[in-house]
Write a protein that holds these residues in place. Sequence first.
Motif, PDB file in Angstrom:
ATOM      1  N   TYR A   1     -30.485  -3.461   0.334  1.00 12.44           N
ATOM      2  CA  TYR A   1     -30.794  -2.473  -0.697  1.00 12.44           C
ATOM      3  C   TYR A   1     -31.851  -1.540  -0.132  1.00 12.44           C
ATOM      4  O   TYR A   1     -32.751  -1.977   0.593  1.00 12.44           O
ATOM      5  CB  TYR A   1     -31.391  -3.124  -1.939  1.00 12.44           C
ATOM      6  CG  TYR A   1     -30.530  -4.077  -2.728  1.00 12.44           C
ATOM      7  CD1 TYR A   1     -29.162  -4.221  -2.523  1.00 12.44           C
ATOM      8  CD2 TYR A   1     -31.116  -4.850  -3.725  1.00 12.44           C
ATOM      9  CE1 TYR A   1     -28.408  -5.101  -3.284  1.00 12.44           C
ATOM     10  CE2 TYR A   1     -30.368  -5.724  -4.492  1.00 12.44           C
ATOM     11  CZ  TYR A   1     -29.015  -5.856  -4.271  1.00 12.44           C
ATOM     12  OH  TYR A   1     -28.273  -6.729  -5.025  1.00 12.44           O
TER      13      TYR A   1
ATOM     14  N   PRO B   1     -26.410   3.167  -3.093  1.00 15.01           N
ATOM     15  CA  PRO B   1     -25.723   1.899  -3.378  1.00 15.01           C
ATOM     16  C   PRO B   1     -25.987   0.875  -2.261  1.00 15.01           C
ATOM     17  O   PRO B   1     -26.311   1.244  -1.129  1.00 15.01           O
ATOM     18  CB  PRO B   1     -24.244   2.296  -3.393  1.00 15.01           C
ATOM     19  CG  PRO B   1     -24.236   3.758  -3.668  1.00 15.01           C
ATOM     20  CD  PRO B   1     -25.479   4.296  -3.016  1.00 15.01           C
TER      21      PRO B   1
ATOM     22  N   VAL C   1     -28.721  -6.747  -7.863  1.00 22.82           N
ATOM     23  CA  VAL C   1     -28.051  -5.684  -8.609  1.00 22.82           C
ATOM     24  C   VAL C   1     -26.683  -6.231  -9.009  1.00 22.82           C
ATOM     25  O   VAL C   1     -25.995  -6.854  -8.201  1.00 22.82           O
ATOM     26  CB  VAL C   1     -27.911  -4.421  -7.733  1.00 22.82           C
ATOM     27  CG1 VAL C   1     -27.078  -3.364  -8.431  1.00 22.82           C
ATOM     28  CG2 VAL C   1     -29.280  -3.871  -7.369  1.00 22.82           C
TER      29      VAL C   1
ATOM     30  N   ASP D   1     -23.950  -4.418 -10.969  1.00 19.38           N
ATOM     31  CA  ASP D   1     -22.780  -3.555 -11.106  1.00 19.38           C
ATOM     32  C   ASP D   1     -22.602  -2.636  -9.893  1.00 19.38           C
ATOM     33  O   ASP D   1     -22.879  -1.445  -9.954  1.00 19.38           O
ATOM     34  CB  ASP D   1     -22.904  -2.740 -12.394  1.00 19.38           C
ATOM     35  CG  ASP D   1     -21.591  -2.084 -12.797  1.00 19.38           C
ATOM     36  OD1 ASP D   1     -20.583  -2.262 -12.087  1.00 19.38           O
ATOM     37  OD2 ASP D   1     -21.589  -1.378 -13.812  1.00 19.38           O
ATOM     38  N   TYR D   2     -22.169  -3.216  -8.775  1.00 25.01           N
ATOM     39  CA  TYR D   2     -21.917  -2.425  -7.572  1.00 25.01           C
ATOM     40  C   TYR D   2     -20.678  -2.967  -6.862  1.00 25.01           C
ATOM     41  O   TYR D   2     -20.184  -4.043  -7.166  1.00 25.01           O
ATOM     42  CB  TYR D   2     -23.123  -2.443  -6.628  1.00 25.01           C
ATOM     43  CG  TYR D   2     -23.296  -3.748  -5.895  1.00 25.01           C
ATOM     44  CD1 TYR D   2     -22.724  -3.939  -4.649  1.00 25.01           C
ATOM     45  CD2 TYR D   2     -24.020  -4.793  -6.449  1.00 25.01           C
ATOM     46  CE1 TYR D   2     -22.859  -5.143  -3.974  1.00 25.01           C
ATOM     47  CE2 TYR D   2     -24.170  -5.991  -5.791  1.00 25.01           C
ATOM     48  CZ  TYR D   2     -23.582  -6.166  -4.555  1.00 25.01           C
ATOM     49  OH  TYR D   2     -23.714  -7.347  -3.890  1.00 25.01           O
TER      50      TYR D   2
ATOM     51  N   ASP E   1     -15.865  -6.468  -3.466  1.00 22.43           N
ATOM     52  CA  ASP E   1     -17.253  -6.886  -3.317  1.00 22.43           C
ATOM     53  C   ASP E   1     -17.588  -6.950  -1.826  1.00 22.43           C
ATOM     54  O   ASP E   1     -16.741  -6.623  -0.978  1.00 22.43           O
ATOM     55  CB  ASP E   1     -17.523  -8.209  -4.038  1.00 22.43           C
ATOM     56  CG  ASP E   1     -16.800  -9.412  -3.440  1.00 22.43           C
ATOM     57  OD1 ASP E   1     -16.238  -9.326  -2.310  1.00 22.43           O
ATOM     58  OD2 ASP E   1     -16.788 -10.469  -4.090  1.00 22.43           O
TER      59      ASP E   1
ATOM     60  N   PRO F   1     -17.033  -0.223 -10.313  1.00 20.75           N
ATOM     61  CA  PRO F   1     -18.479  -0.423 -10.409  1.00 20.75           C
ATOM     62  C   PRO F   1     -19.228   0.889 -10.647  1.00 20.75           C
ATOM     63  O   PRO F   1     -18.767   1.957 -10.262  1.00 20.75           O
ATOM     64  CB  PRO F   1     -18.848  -1.027  -9.054  1.00 20.75           C
ATOM     65  CG  PRO F   1     -17.713  -0.753  -8.157  1.00 20.75           C
ATOM     66  CD  PRO F   1     -16.508  -0.493  -8.985  1.00 20.75           C
ATOM     67  N   LYS F   2     -20.381   0.756 -11.284  1.00 19.53           N
ATOM     68  CA  LYS F   2     -21.232   1.912 -11.551  1.00 19.53           C
ATOM     69  C   LYS F   2     -21.724   2.533 -10.245  1.00 19.53           C
ATOM     70  O   LYS F   2     -21.817   3.736 -10.115  1.00 19.53           O
ATOM     71  CB  LYS F   2     -22.433   1.437 -12.376  1.00 19.53           C
ATOM     72  CG  LYS F   2     -22.981   2.450 -13.346  1.00 19.53           C
ATOM     73  CD  LYS F   2     -24.169   1.890 -14.084  1.00 19.53           C
ATOM     74  CE  LYS F   2     -23.745   1.467 -15.472  1.00 19.53           C
ATOM     75  NZ  LYS F   2     -24.866   1.025 -16.286  1.00 19.53           N
ATOM     76  N   MET F   3     -22.044   1.681  -9.287  1.00 28.73           N
ATOM     77  CA  MET F   3     -22.568   2.107  -7.993  1.00 28.73           C
ATOM     78  C   MET F   3     -21.646   1.589  -6.893  1.00 28.73           C
ATOM     79  O   MET F   3     -21.336   0.404  -6.871  1.00 28.73           O
ATOM     80  CB  MET F   3     -23.942   1.452  -7.783  1.00 28.73           C
ATOM     81  CG  MET F   3     -25.028   2.390  -7.438  1.00 28.73           C
ATOM     82  SD  MET F   3     -26.562   1.533  -6.996  1.00 28.73           S
ATOM     83  CE  MET F   3     -26.719   0.237  -8.178  1.00 28.73           C
ATOM     84  N   TYR F   4     -21.220   2.477  -6.011  1.00 26.06           N
ATOM     85  CA  TYR F   4     -20.382   2.009  -4.919  1.00 26.06           C
ATOM     86  C   TYR F   4     -20.505   2.947  -3.721  1.00 26.06           C
ATOM     87  O   TYR F   4     -20.925   4.090  -3.833  1.00 26.06           O
ATOM     88  CB  TYR F   4     -18.912   1.870  -5.343  1.00 26.06           C
ATOM     89  CG  TYR F   4     -18.255   3.155  -5.793  1.00 26.06           C
ATOM     90  CD1 TYR F   4     -17.625   3.989  -4.874  1.00 26.06           C
ATOM     91  CD2 TYR F   4     -18.277   3.531  -7.127  1.00 26.06           C
ATOM     92  CE1 TYR F   4     -17.017   5.173  -5.292  1.00 26.06           C
ATOM     93  CE2 TYR F   4     -17.676   4.708  -7.547  1.00 26.06           C
ATOM     94  CZ  TYR F   4     -17.053   5.518  -6.620  1.00 26.06           C
ATOM     95  OH  TYR F   4     -16.469   6.681  -7.031  1.00 26.06           O
ATOM     96  N   SER F   5     -20.141   2.410  -2.571  1.00 25.25           N
ATOM     97  CA  SER F   5     -20.060   3.195  -1.343  1.00 25.25           C
ATOM     98  C   SER F   5     -18.797   2.750  -0.617  1.00 25.25           C
ATOM     99  O   SER F   5     -18.087   1.864  -1.085  1.00 25.25           O
ATOM    100  CB  SER F   5     -21.313   3.004  -0.475  1.00 25.25           C
ATOM    101  OG  SER F   5     -21.485   1.653  -0.117  1.00 25.25           O
TER     102      SER F   5
END
Length: 156
Positions: free
Chosen positions: A55, A78, A106, A108-109, A121, A131-135
């Motif tokens: 992170y 993210p 965290v 929701d990623y 995942d 997910p709210k946050m992703y890369s």
Amino acid sequence: MSFDLLVKMNPSRKRPKPGDVFVIQPKKGVYYYGRVIRTKMPNKNPMMRGWNLIYIYKVPTEKIVMPDQLNERGLLIPPKIVNNQGWLKGYFQTIGSIPLQEEDYVKDYGFWDAFTKTFVDEEGNKLDFKPKMYSDYGVGSYGSVAYDVQQALEGK
């Protein structure tokens, strides 16, 4: 604000460990905290196996001091899956360790797997939600972290 790459600091020959707190320096004298969440991760994809989940936190500092906690800062980018090059080359400088607690994770990623066109995942397992946050799903290094941090700081 223009950030080309991360500023090089002190290289480390030690492998990162879960809970390790490190700093990155996108601009001389401006540091952002990072934290190692997982290491030596299992994965269905052999190219993704064995790397680290990190992170990078939102609030900058001008002095390298060990924080009491980090989760209240929120994430700047993210979560990222990275190799060890950031530490080996001195772009990630470990400053200490804080044992991980449940509230540090965290929830929701995820990662966008362009090959399968699904969200997964960090172990490559398909997610049944966006997910709210992703890369992007893939192994990054200090260069991809620098790029993502630059984009976040420039508001892109």
